[in-house]
Design a protein around this motif. Structure first.
Motif, PDB file in Angstrom:
ATOM      1  N   ASN A   1     -53.369  67.164  39.806  1.00  0.00           N
ATOM      2  CA  ASN A   1     -52.813  68.305  40.545  1.00  0.00           C
ATOM      3  C   ASN A   1     -51.510  68.785  39.921  1.00  0.00           C
ATOM      4  N   VAL A   2     -50.660  67.865  39.503  1.00  0.00           N
ATOM      5  CA  VAL A   2     -49.405  68.240  38.845  1.00  0.00           C
ATOM      6  C   VAL A   2     -49.711  68.966  37.540  1.00  0.00           C
TER       7      VAL A   2
ATOM      8  N   PHE B   1     -54.820  69.304  48.625  1.00  0.00           N
ATOM      9  CA  PHE B   1     -53.872  69.755  49.640  1.00  0.00           C
ATOM     10  C   PHE B   1     -52.469  69.422  49.145  1.00  0.00           C
ATOM     11  N   VAL B   2     -51.794  70.418  48.594  1.00  0.00           N
ATOM     12  CA  VAL B   2     -50.492  70.238  47.964  1.00  0.00           C
ATOM     13  C   VAL B   2     -49.396  70.687  48.920  1.00  0.00           C
ATOM     14  N   THR B   3     -48.358  69.884  49.012  1.00  0.00           N
ATOM     15  CA  THR B   3     -47.193  70.202  49.832  1.00  0.00           C
ATOM     16  C   THR B   3     -45.961  70.245  48.938  1.00  0.00           C
ATOM     17  N   ILE B   4     -45.144  71.280  49.124  1.00  0.00           N
ATOM     18  CA  ILE B   4     -43.891  71.394  48.381  1.00  0.00           C
ATOM     19  C   ILE B   4     -42.828  70.626  49.155  1.00  0.00           C
ATOM     20  N   ASN B   5     -42.312  69.553  48.566  1.00  0.00           N
ATOM     21  CA  ASN B   5     -41.298  68.734  49.243  1.00  0.00           C
ATOM     22  C   ASN B   5     -39.883  69.210  48.983  1.00  0.00           C
ATOM     23  N   ASP B   6     -39.602  69.574  47.734  1.00  0.00           N
ATOM     24  CA  ASP B   6     -38.237  69.924  47.390  1.00  0.00           C
ATOM     25  C   ASP B   6     -38.230  70.789  46.141  1.00  0.00           C
TER      26      ASP B   6
ATOM     27  N   THR C   1     -46.216  66.721  46.884  1.00  0.00           N
ATOM     28  CA  THR C   1     -47.065  65.592  47.247  1.00  0.00           C
ATOM     29  C   THR C   1     -48.485  66.121  47.419  1.00  0.00           C
ATOM     30  N   VAL C   2     -49.442  65.248  47.214  1.00  0.00           N
ATOM     31  CA  VAL C   2     -50.852  65.585  47.369  1.00  0.00           C
ATOM     32  C   VAL C   2     -51.432  64.606  48.362  1.00  0.00           C
ATOM     33  N   LEU C   3     -51.962  65.120  49.444  1.00  0.00           N
ATOM     34  CA  LEU C   3     -52.548  64.247  50.459  1.00  0.00           C
ATOM     35  C   LEU C   3     -54.003  63.957  50.123  1.00  0.00           C
ATOM     36  N   ASN C   4     -54.454  62.800  50.519  1.00  0.00           N
ATOM     37  CA  ASN C   4     -55.842  62.360  50.345  1.00  0.00           C
ATOM     38  C   ASN C   4     -56.281  62.373  48.880  1.00  0.00           C
ATOM     39  N   GLY C   5     -55.475  61.755  48.052  1.00  0.00           N
ATOM     40  CA  GLY C   5     -55.862  61.673  46.649  1.00  0.00           C
ATOM     41  C   GLY C   5     -55.375  60.379  46.035  1.00  0.00           C
TER      42      GLY C   5
ATOM     43  N   TYR D   1     -43.413  68.340  39.536  1.00  0.00           N
ATOM     44  CA  TYR D   1     -43.362  66.878  39.445  1.00  0.00           C
ATOM     45  C   TYR D   1     -43.925  66.294  40.736  1.00  0.00           C
ATOM     46  N   TYR D   2     -44.538  65.133  40.615  1.00  0.00           N
ATOM     47  CA  TYR D   2     -45.014  64.453  41.819  1.00  0.00           C
ATOM     48  C   TYR D   2     -43.852  63.709  42.480  1.00  0.00           C
TER      49      TYR D   2
END
Length: 132
Positions: free
Chosen positions: A66-67, A34-39, A54-58, A96-97
């Motif tokens: 994921n990156v 579950f990847v979220t684009i922060n910026d 960011t990656v949730l639950n990992g 980038y993470y």
């Protein structure tokens, strides 16, 4: 007089929205969590985009994996982005993470622990004053 919200910021904001939609709808890679684009940070000439996720639950290994996957499939993502955005040239994507989410969660955890200790301290202080 420089504008506060320049073209690169507007393009970055739109790119962030479109990247989130592409990851949600078009990318079917099972290796991604579950990847979220922060910026999104663009260079001044809009040639290079740094995409912070960011990656949730990992765990840390899953986050780095994921990156790596996103950087491997970035040509596909860039192609999809080119279909959606009206730009002459689409930025080269580098993923980038973003550690700020993890840092924020750690600070919240520390504050919660500190609050729990403070409550225990107050309870023990109240117990002493009643006995004496």
């Amino acid at each position: 007089m420089a504008r506060e919200y320049g073209r690169s910021q507007r393009v970055a904001s739109e790119m962030q929205k479109e990247l989130a939609a592409i990851l949600q709808r078009d990318v079917k890679d099972t290796r991604l969590g579950f990847v979220t684009i922060n910026d999104v940070e663009l260079s001044k000439d809009l040639a290079v985009a740094k995409v912070y996720i960011t990656v949730l639950n990992g765990d840390d290994a899953a986050k780095l994996a994921n990156v790596k996957v996103l950087n491997e499939i970035s040509p596909f993502i860039r192609h999809e982005l080119a279909k959606r955005m009206r730009l002459r040239h689409i930025s080269e994507l580098h993923f980038y993470y973003d550690h700020s989410f993890d840092t924020g969660m750690r600070v919240a955890e520390l504050l919660h622990d500190l609050e729990g200790r403070q409550d225990q301290s107050d309870a023990s202080d109240n117990g002493k004053s009643e006995d004496e």
